[in-house]
Design an enzyme around this catalytic site. Structure first.
Site, mmCIF file in Angstrom:
data_model
loop_
_atom_site.group_PDB
_atom_site.id
_atom_site.type_symbol
_atom_site.label_atom_id
_atom_site.label_comp_id
_atom_site.label_asym_id
_atom_site.label_seq_id
_atom_site.Cartn_x
_atom_site.Cartn_y
_atom_site.Cartn_z
ATOM 1 N N HIS A 102 0.832 -1.210 0.000
ATOM 2 C CA HIS A 102 0.000 0.000 0.000
ATOM 3 C C HIS A 102 0.864 1.257 0.000
ATOM 4 O O HIS A 102 2.069 1.174 0.268
ATOM 5 C CB HIS A 102 -0.855 0.018 1.278
ATOM 6 C CG HIS A 102 -0.009 0.136 2.502
ATOM 7 N ND1 HIS A 102 0.534 -0.957 3.145
ATOM 8 C CD2 HIS A 102 0.441 1.226 3.175
ATOM 9 C CE1 HIS A 102 1.265 -0.544 4.162
ATOM 10 N NE2 HIS A 102 1.235 0.777 4.202
ATOM 11 N N SER A 119 0.796 4.688 2.092
ATOM 12 C CA SER A 119 0.113 5.308 3.239
ATOM 13 C C SER A 119 -0.254 6.754 2.957
ATOM 14 O O SER A 119 0.559 7.519 2.433
ATOM 15 C CB SER A 119 1.019 5.298 4.470
ATOM 16 O OG SER A 119 1.344 3.999 4.844
ATOM 17 N N HIS A 140 5.311 6.512 -0.475
ATOM 18 C CA HIS A 140 6.086 5.358 -0.960
ATOM 19 C C HIS A 140 5.303 4.072 -0.774
ATOM 20 O O HIS A 140 4.328 4.025 -0.011
ATOM 21 C CB HIS A 140 7.395 5.268 -0.169
ATOM 22 C CG HIS A 140 7.153 5.056 1.297
ATOM 23 N ND1 HIS A 140 7.052 6.106 2.186
ATOM 24 C CD2 HIS A 140 6.949 3.933 2.019
ATOM 25 C CE1 HIS A 140 6.812 5.636 3.392
ATOM 26 N NE2 HIS A 140 6.735 4.303 3.321
ATOM 27 N N SER A 163 6.182 0.293 0.546
ATOM 28 C CA SER A 163 7.230 -0.507 1.184
ATOM 29 C C SER A 163 7.174 -1.936 0.646
ATOM 30 O O SER A 163 6.093 -2.512 0.520
ATOM 31 C CB SER A 163 7.056 -0.508 2.707
ATOM 32 O OG SER A 163 7.278 0.784 3.201
#
Ligand code: AMP
Length: 253
Positions: free
Chosen positions: A108, A110, A197, A199
Site C-alpha cells: 500500500h 500510506s 512510498h 514498502s
C-alpha cells in the site's frame, strides 16, 4: 511498523464483526435506529498482553484496548504483481545484509499514520472523509527511486519505492485534505514532510547504515526496469481501513 500490518495484527476489539466492504456514500445514506443502551453494562477497559511471537516478533507501539479501532488511509497500487517482481529482485540483492529480511504484506501507499478511532466516530469520520475526497480526480501514479525508511520507534527498517515528483504532488494534495479531517477529529496528522512510498521489504531494528552501502545498487536494478516498462498505475479510488471494515472512496473520472 507498516501501518497496514498494525491493523491486521491488532484489528480492533470487534472480532465478532464481519469483514465488510462499504461504499462511503452508502454508509452516509443508511439511517440506523438508535438503540437504548441505558441498561447495558459498560465493558471495562482491558489491556491485552502483547505476544510478539504471534506477529513475526514485531512490537506493538500502542496498547490494544477495547473500543479502539486501529484505522488507516491508503492507496492500493493496481498492479501488485509488478511490485512482486521487484520484491524478488531486491530480496536477492539485500541478501548480503546480515539480518533476516521479510516481505511486506498488504502492499500500500500510506496517506495517514495508524490512528485510533472510537466506534461511535466511525460513521461521522467516514462521512467527513467522503466530503473532502469527493472532488478529487483520478490520476496516474509512477515511482521514482528506492528509499530506506525507519518507523518512528526505530524498531523496523523498510526498503521502499518512493513515488515520482508529479505523483507526489497529487498525493500531497490528498494528504492535506485528509489531515484537515484528522485535525477536526483531534487525530494525529501525517508527516510534516510526507514522503509517499510503497514498502516492499523490511528488517527488524534500524538497518539504515547497512543498507546505505547497497542503496545505489538497489536503485540501478529498479531504474532499469522503470525506464524499460515506463510503468504507471491508474488510481481511481482511495481506501480506509477501520478495524476490520473497509471503506472505499471513488475518485472523479
Ligand atoms: P509504510 O510503508 O507507509 O507503512 O511506511 C513505512 C515506515 O516509513 C512507517 O513506519 C513510517 O513511520 C516511516 N516513515 C518515516 N518517515 C516518513 C515520511 N517522511 N513519510 C512517510 N513515512 C515515513
Amino acid at each position: 511498523m507498516s501501518a497496514l500490518s498494525y491493523i491486521s495484527e491488532y484489528g480492533s476489539n470487534s472480532e465478532d464483526s464481519d469483514c465488510e466492504i462499504y461504499s462511503a456514500s452508502a454508509v452516509k445514506k443508511i439511517k440506523l435506529h438508535v438503540p437504548d443502551l441505558s441498561n447495558i453494562a459498560v465493558v471495562p477497559k482491558e489491556n491485552i498482553k502483547d505476544n510478539p511471537a504471534v506477529h513475526g516478533g514485531r512490537k506493538r507501539s500502542f496498547p490494544h484496548e477495547r473500543g479502539n479501532w486501529a484505522s488507516f488511509i491508503y492507496v492500493k497500487y493496481p498492479d501488485e504483481e509488478f511490485l512482486h517482481n521487484w520484491i524478488e529482485k531486491l530480496r536477492e540483492e539485500v541478501s548480503c545484509v546480515e539480518a533476516t529480511c521479510e516481505q511486506c504484506d498488504n502492499i500500500h501507499i500510506s496517506l495517514s499514520k495508524t490512528f485510533i478511532l472510537k466506534y461511535h466516530l466511525i460513521n461521522p469520520f467516514t462521512s467527513s472523509l467522503q466530503e473532502v475526497l469527493g472532488s478529487i480526480e483520478c490520476f496516474e501514479l509512477s515511482f521514482g527511486a528506492i528509499k530506506v525508511y525507519c518507523n518512528e520507534e526505530n524498531t523496523r527498517t523498510f526498503i521502499s519505492l518512493e513515488v515520482d515528483y508529479s505523483s507526489n504532488k497529487y498525493l500531497s494534495n490528498i494528504s492535506n485534505k485528509i489531515d484537515q479531517v484528522l485535525e477536526e477529529y483531534k487525530l494525529p496528522k501525517f508527516y510534516d514532510d510526507p514522503s509517499f512510498h510503497v514498502s516492499l521489504l523490511w528488517f527488524h531494528g534500524n538497518k539504515k547504515r547497512e543498507l546505505k552501502d547497497i542503496l545505489e545498487k538497489l536503485n540501478n536494478t529498479v531504474q532499469q526496469d522503470l525506464h524499460q516498462h515506463n510503468k504507471t498505475g491508474f488510481i481511481d479510488k482511495l481506501n480506509c481501513k477501520i478495524g476490520n471494515k473497509y471503506f472505499q472512496y471513488s475518485l472523479q473520472p
